[in-house]
Write an enzyme that holds these catalytic residues in place. Structure first.
Site, PDB file in Angstrom:
ATOM      1  N   MET A  59       0.848  -1.196   0.000  1.00 27.88           N
ATOM      2  CA  MET A  59       0.000   0.000   0.000  1.00 27.88           C
ATOM      3  C   MET A  59       0.876   1.237   0.000  1.00 27.88           C
ATOM      4  O   MET A  59       1.807   1.344   0.789  1.00 27.88           O
ATOM      5  CB  MET A  59      -0.925   0.003   1.210  1.00 27.88           C
ATOM      6  CG  MET A  59      -1.913   1.166   1.228  1.00 27.88           C
ATOM      7  SD  MET A  59      -3.207   0.990   2.454  1.00 27.88           S
ATOM      8  CE  MET A  59      -2.271   1.249   3.946  1.00 27.88           C
ATOM      9  N   CYS A  60       0.573   2.190  -0.871  1.00 26.31           N
ATOM     10  CA  CYS A  60       1.299   3.454  -0.962  1.00 26.31           C
ATOM     11  C   CYS A  60       0.299   4.573  -1.200  1.00 26.31           C
ATOM     12  O   CYS A  60      -0.883   4.341  -1.470  1.00 26.31           O
ATOM     13  CB  CYS A  60       2.308   3.422  -2.109  1.00 26.31           C
ATOM     14  SG  CYS A  60       3.594   2.179  -1.930  1.00 26.31           S
ATOM     15  N   GLY A  61       0.763   5.795  -1.114  1.00 23.20           N
ATOM     16  CA  GLY A  61      -0.075   6.946  -1.402  1.00 23.20           C
ATOM     17  C   GLY A  61       0.514   7.766  -2.529  1.00 23.20           C
ATOM     18  O   GLY A  61       1.733   7.940  -2.615  1.00 23.20           O
TER      19      GLY A  61
END
Length: 298
Positions: free
Chosen positions: A1-3
């Site tokens: 998960m990344c932004g």
């Protein structure tokens, strides 16, 4: 998960404050990426015959003045050097190939983040707030930018593995998701003479798309070929000298939301990173469709 975050400022009066506008966007994505962060910002261009080389070192005591002196001594050309902590921008009129060879030979431990006329790249380990403070993101100016917060899932937490990834000139990419076939893409590109610097899956996508554009594709055509070659779940946000581009995989597994306003276009993985933007209540908000390319020009 990344932004991921992206911002293109259409109102020229607001471009001096692009860093201030972006900062809550990046910090708002901390929960999605607490281990490293990065940013590519497109500002005023250097002269037509010049290029900027963004450099990074893990050596806190690195002697940038010696590099500047050695550059003049060995290459017979004075370079302008602007340092910010362990990052520096070297500006010269020499050919990029000449500078790259010289850096690799004389300063092999320096990491070349990017080459171009407009784009500056900063990336490092730490929380988004720590990285932003280290490089003074709040005071950046420019027309558009691309940012990323990383939660490592398939490669080590290092400055080199942080996003954005770059290839060519004034081109960058950030990625939320994962690719299942980066090694086969690497092997294909290595047969084309393309050299990789990390084992991160995002670098394979970045270099594939830049290679297709170098071969003559426009960005839209390159991305459509990417749908055929790049297997996985992803949202990709790209920056070029005059545009931002966003695309999601055919299943749209990874989140993204866009705010289109008369003054700006803002992109983030979650709405909370857009909520602070000026007059956002009057922006057009939408979730990008799967396998559809969105491009905004400066």
């Amino acid at each position: 998960m990344c932004g991921i975050v992206g911002l293109l400022v259409k109102n020229q009066k607001m471009r001096a404050s692009i860093g201030e506008m972006m900062l809550p966007m990046l910090i708002g994505m901390t929960d999605r990426g607490p281990d490293s962060a990065g940013l590519a910002v497109f500002g005023a261009p250097v002269a037509n015959n010049e290029r900027k080389f963004n450099l990074y070192t893990t050596d806190a005591d690195f002697n940038w003045q010696k590099l500047e002196h050695d550059f003049l001594t060995h290459l017979g050309s004075k370079a302008e050097l602007a340092q910010k902590v362990n990052h520096a921008v070297l500006t010269t009129h020499l050919e990029p190939a000449t500078v790259k060879v010289w850096l690799k030979e004389h300063y092999p431990r320096l990491h070349l983040l990017s080459v171009g006329q407009l784009m500056d790249v900063y990336k490092d380990t730490g929380t988004p707030a720590q990285v932003a403070a280290r490089y003074n993101f709040e005071n950046l100016s420019g027309s558009h930018l691309v940012g990323h917060t990383r939660m490592a899932t398939e490669s080590a937490v290092t400055p080199q593995n942080a996003h954005p990834y770059t290839a060519g000139e004034d081109w960058c990419l950030v990625h939320n998701g994962s690719f299942s076939n980066p090694n086969s893409v690497r092997r294909m590109l290595q047969h084309e003479g393309i050299v990789f610097e990390t084992d991160n899956d995002t670098e394979a996508a970045c270099r594939f798309l830049e290679w297709r554009m170098r071969e003559g594709d426009d960005l839209k055509t390159a991305l459509h070929k990417g749908f055929e070659i790049l297997d996985g779940f992803y949202t990709l946000l790209m920056g070029t000298s005059d545009q931002l581009a966003l695309v999601r995989d055919p299943f749209a597994c990874k989140p993204a939301i866009v705010a289109e306003h008369d003054d700006y276009v803002a992109i983030a993985s979650e709405y909370r990173s857009l909520a602070h933007l000026p007059d956002v209540k009057n922006a057009k908000l939408f979730e990008p469709m799967p396998e559809e390319l969105y491009i905004w020009k400066v």
